[in-house]
Motif scaffolding. Sequence first.
Motif, PDB file in Angstrom:
ATOM      1  N   ARG A   4       0.838  -1.198   0.000  1.00  0.00           N
ATOM      2  CA  ARG A   4       0.000   0.000   0.000  1.00  0.00           C
ATOM      3  C   ARG A   4       0.873   1.249   0.000  1.00  0.00           C
ATOM      4  O   ARG A   4       2.085   1.172   0.201  1.00  0.00           O
ATOM      5  N   ILE A   5       0.258   2.395  -0.189  1.00  0.00           N
ATOM      6  CA  ILE A   5       1.018   3.647  -0.242  1.00  0.00           C
ATOM      7  C   ILE A   5       1.735   3.914   1.075  1.00  0.00           C
ATOM      8  O   ILE A   5       1.331   3.441   2.129  1.00  0.00           O
ATOM      9  N   THR A   9       5.918   9.381   2.087  1.00  0.00           N
ATOM     10  CA  THR A   9       6.518   9.540   0.759  1.00  0.00           C
ATOM     11  C   THR A   9       5.593  10.292  -0.188  1.00  0.00           C
ATOM     12  O   THR A   9       6.027  11.203  -0.894  1.00  0.00           O
ATOM     13  N   VAL A  10       4.321   9.923  -0.205  1.00  0.00           N
ATOM     14  CA  VAL A  10       3.412  10.520  -1.189  1.00  0.00           C
ATOM     15  C   VAL A  10       2.710  11.783  -0.696  1.00  0.00           C
ATOM     16  O   VAL A  10       2.220  12.562  -1.503  1.00  0.00           O
ATOM     17  N   THR A 139      -2.943   1.960   5.717  1.00  0.00           N
ATOM     18  CA  THR A 139      -1.759   1.716   4.881  1.00  0.00           C
ATOM     19  C   THR A 139      -1.131   0.348   5.110  1.00  0.00           C
ATOM     20  O   THR A 139      -0.090   0.038   4.558  1.00  0.00           O
TER      21      THR A 139
END
Length: 144
Positions: A4-5, A9-10, A139
Amino acid sequence: MKSRIVIPTVAPEAYQALMNLEKYISTTSLTPVHKELIKIRASQINGCAYCINMHTADGRKHGITEQKIYLLNAWREADVYTEEEKAILALTEQVTLITNHISDEVYQNAANLFDDKYLAEIILLIITINSWNRLAIATGMRAV
């Protein structure tokens, strides 16, 4: 589980905002025991294994006994918690399960035991750990 993300970071700015709230919590007058009891209980309710694992270990480091950790799911039936701890746990449960709202009785009990600043810090910590629980669960963070 599929990967998962990774929020830092994003969405680093959003993650930093949550870290800033955590940084504020670390400067409050809340006792380490109160902090960890809130974090453990909210994490139990939310089913966040990652946070339960982390905060039970932290709780032990801050002097929370094994008995208090083991009985936390049934704290109302256990005589090992102080009046202040019981008020904090009741408030933690009602803020975490917010759909049922916070009863006047639970809020007033806490308000009678703590000054306004300490009560605000309790509520802010409950909100913060609930945010962390949701981030960890959404996440796919796992307890190790």
